[in-house]
Design a protein around this motif. Structure first.
Motif, PDB file in Angstrom:
ATOM      1  N   ARG A  25       0.840  -1.217   0.000  1.00 49.63           N
ATOM      2  CA  ARG A  25       0.000   0.000   0.000  1.00 49.63           C
ATOM      3  C   ARG A  25       0.867   1.256   0.000  1.00 49.63           C
ATOM      4  O   ARG A  25       0.601   2.218  -0.718  1.00 49.63           O
ATOM      5  CB  ARG A  25      -0.944   0.016   1.201  1.00 49.63           C
ATOM      6  CG  ARG A  25      -2.291  -0.603   0.931  1.00 49.63           C
ATOM      7  CD  ARG A  25      -3.288  -0.280   2.041  1.00 49.63           C
ATOM      8  NE  ARG A  25      -2.942  -0.873   3.331  1.00 49.63           N
ATOM      9  CZ  ARG A  25      -3.169  -2.132   3.665  1.00 49.63           C
ATOM     10  NH1 ARG A  25      -3.756  -2.945   2.811  1.00 49.63           N
ATOM     11  NH2 ARG A  25      -2.838  -2.591   4.845  1.00 49.63           N
ATOM     12  N   ALA A  26       1.901   1.248   0.818  1.00 49.62           N
ATOM     13  CA  ALA A  26       2.797   2.407   0.893  1.00 49.62           C
ATOM     14  C   ALA A  26       3.516   2.619  -0.441  1.00 49.62           C
ATOM     15  O   ALA A  26       3.646   3.753  -0.904  1.00 49.62           O
ATOM     16  CB  ALA A  26       3.812   2.222   2.017  1.00 49.62           C
ATOM     17  N   LEU A  27       3.953   1.540  -1.067  1.00 50.43           N
ATOM     18  CA  LEU A  27       4.617   1.657  -2.367  1.00 50.43           C
ATOM     19  C   LEU A  27       3.666   2.200  -3.425  1.00 50.43           C
ATOM     20  O   LEU A  27       4.048   3.026  -4.256  1.00 50.43           O
ATOM     21  CB  LEU A  27       5.192   0.301  -2.802  1.00 50.43           C
ATOM     22  CG  LEU A  27       6.409  -0.190  -2.031  1.00 50.43           C
ATOM     23  CD1 LEU A  27       6.708  -1.644  -2.370  1.00 50.43           C
ATOM     24  CD2 LEU A  27       7.614   0.689  -2.320  1.00 50.43           C
ATOM     25  N   ARG A  28       2.407   1.744  -3.394  1.00 47.40           N
ATOM     26  CA  ARG A  28       1.412   2.216  -4.365  1.00 47.40           C
ATOM     27  C   ARG A  28       1.122   3.709  -4.229  1.00 47.40           C
ATOM     28  O   ARG A  28       0.697   4.350  -5.175  1.00 47.40           O
ATOM     29  CB  ARG A  28       0.112   1.425  -4.230  1.00 47.40           C
ATOM     30  CG  ARG A  28       0.156   0.069  -4.859  1.00 47.40           C
ATOM     31  CD  ARG A  28      -1.227  -0.603  -4.865  1.00 47.40           C
ATOM     32  NE  ARG A  28      -1.055  -2.023  -4.888  1.00 47.40           N
ATOM     33  CZ  ARG A  28      -1.154  -2.844  -3.845  1.00 47.40           C
ATOM     34  NH1 ARG A  28      -1.488  -2.384  -2.666  1.00 47.40           N
ATOM     35  NH2 ARG A  28      -0.944  -4.130  -3.965  1.00 47.40           N
ATOM     36  N   SER A  29       1.332   4.255  -3.045  1.00 47.96           N
ATOM     37  CA  SER A  29       1.043   5.674  -2.818  1.00 47.96           C
ATOM     38  C   SER A  29       2.121   6.591  -3.398  1.00 47.96           C
ATOM     39  O   SER A  29       1.935   7.801  -3.452  1.00 47.96           O
ATOM     40  CB  SER A  29       0.859   5.949  -1.323  1.00 47.96           C
ATOM     41  OG  SER A  29       2.102   5.864  -0.655  1.00 47.96           O
ATOM     42  N   ILE A  30       3.229   6.033  -3.813  1.00 45.07           N
ATOM     43  CA  ILE A  30       4.312   6.829  -4.393  1.00 45.07           C
ATOM     44  C   ILE A  30       3.948   7.211  -5.819  1.00 45.07           C
ATOM     45  O   ILE A  30       3.496   6.362  -6.606  1.00 45.07           O
ATOM     46  CB  ILE A  30       5.643   6.042  -4.366  1.00 45.07           C
ATOM     47  CG1 ILE A  30       6.033   5.726  -2.923  1.00 45.07           C
ATOM     48  CG2 ILE A  30       6.742   6.811  -5.080  1.00 45.07           C
ATOM     49  CD1 ILE A  30       7.182   4.756  -2.800  1.00 45.07           C
ATOM     50  N   GLY A  32       3.911   7.745  -9.597  1.00 39.86           N
ATOM     51  CA  GLY A  32       4.534   6.996 -10.685  1.00 39.86           C
ATOM     52  C   GLY A  32       4.517   5.494 -10.506  1.00 39.86           C
ATOM     53  O   GLY A  32       4.934   4.760 -11.395  1.00 39.86           O
ATOM     54  N   VAL A  33       4.040   5.020  -9.344  1.00 32.24           N
ATOM     55  CA  VAL A  33       3.981   3.582  -9.084  1.00 32.24           C
ATOM     56  C   VAL A  33       2.595   3.076  -9.456  1.00 32.24           C
ATOM     57  O   VAL A  33       1.585   3.649  -9.055  1.00 32.24           O
ATOM     58  CB  VAL A  33       4.288   3.263  -7.604  1.00 32.24           C
ATOM     59  CG1 VAL A  33       4.040   1.790  -7.304  1.00 32.24           C
ATOM     60  CG2 VAL A  33       5.717   3.632  -7.267  1.00 32.24           C
ATOM     61  N   GLY A  34       2.563   2.007 -10.248  1.00 37.24           N
ATOM     62  CA  GLY A  34       1.303   1.376 -10.617  1.00 37.24           C
ATOM     63  C   GLY A  34       1.048   0.179  -9.724  1.00 37.24           C
ATOM     64  O   GLY A  34       0.871   0.297  -8.521  1.00 37.24           O
ATOM     65  N   ASN A  35       1.119  -0.991 -10.300  1.00 36.72           N
ATOM     66  CA  ASN A  35       0.859  -2.227  -9.572  1.00 36.72           C
ATOM     67  C   ASN A  35       2.057  -2.613  -8.703  1.00 36.72           C
ATOM     68  O   ASN A  35       3.203  -2.429  -9.089  1.00 36.72           O
ATOM     69  CB  ASN A  35       0.545  -3.354 -10.567  1.00 36.72           C
ATOM     70  CG  ASN A  35       0.040  -4.587  -9.877  1.00 36.72           C
ATOM     71  OD1 ASN A  35      -0.708  -4.502  -8.911  1.00 36.72           O
ATOM     72  ND2 ASN A  35       0.452  -5.737 -10.365  1.00 36.72           N
ATOM     73  N   THR A  61       6.376   3.852 -14.147  1.00 33.25           N
ATOM     74  CA  THR A  61       6.251   4.397 -15.499  1.00 33.25           C
ATOM     75  C   THR A  61       7.465   4.071 -16.360  1.00 33.25           C
ATOM     76  O   THR A  61       7.344   3.962 -17.575  1.00 33.25           O
ATOM     77  CB  THR A  61       6.045   5.924 -15.451  1.00 33.25           C
ATOM     78  OG1 THR A  61       7.096   6.510 -14.678  1.00 33.25           O
ATOM     79  CG2 THR A  61       4.702   6.275 -14.827  1.00 33.25           C
ATOM     80  N   ASP A  62       8.630   3.883 -15.738  1.00 36.20           N
ATOM     81  CA  ASP A  62       9.842   3.565 -16.506  1.00 36.20           C
ATOM     82  C   ASP A  62      10.140   2.068 -16.561  1.00 36.20           C
ATOM     83  O   ASP A  62      11.228   1.660 -16.943  1.00 36.20           O
ATOM     84  CB  ASP A  62      11.036   4.335 -15.953  1.00 36.20           C
ATOM     85  CG  ASP A  62      11.374   3.985 -14.509  1.00 36.20           C
ATOM     86  OD1 ASP A  62      10.529   3.388 -13.820  1.00 36.20           O
ATOM     87  OD2 ASP A  62      12.487   4.319 -14.078  1.00 36.20           O
ATOM     88  N   GLY A  63       9.196   1.228 -16.173  1.00 37.59           N
ATOM     89  CA  GLY A  63       9.367  -0.215 -16.253  1.00 37.59           C
ATOM     90  C   GLY A  63       9.140  -0.904 -14.918  1.00 37.59           C
ATOM     91  O   GLY A  63       8.902  -0.264 -13.897  1.00 37.59           O
TER      92      GLY A  63
END
Length: 107
Positions: A25-30, A32-35, A61-63
């Motif tokens: 969840r924390a990573l998703r809130s950054i 440019g982060v998708g899944n 977004t960059d991979g």
């Protein structure tokens, strides 16, 4: 003793499930982060230290990137090693990270 609680990867996933979910969840809130997908959680040991290892696949977004963390409790302190690299560049970075992990020591 904490590592004695977990005999299998599935038990560790269950034990740390909420931590993995919260981290995702924390990573998703950054921005440019998708899944974000939790790939592994397990106890890992090298010759010198035993740690909790978690790995995430993070679509940006960059991979797609692989993010790995080793958390090594040591009494009232802990050692933490975190790595992140593009999945497409794994052939370049994985051997280096493996070398660093296998040589990691702490007192």
């Amino acid at each position: 003793i904490w590592y004695g609680l977990c005999g299998t990867e599935s038990k560790l996933d269950s034990l740390f499930g909420s931590v993995l979910d919260e981290t995702a969840r924390a990573l998703r809130s950054i921005e440019g982060v998708g899944n974000v997908k939790a790939l592994h959680s397990r106890i890992e040991s090298n010759k010198y230290i035993t740690c909790i290892f978690v790995e995430f696949e993070v679509a940006k977004t960059d991979g797609v990137k692989l993010q790995q963390t080793w958390l090594c409790p040591m009494g009232d302190k802990a050692v933490k090693l975190t790595t992140s690299y593009r999945q497409a560049e794994a052939a370049l970075f994985k051997p280096v990270i493996t070398y660093v992990w296998e040589s990691l020591r702490a007192k």
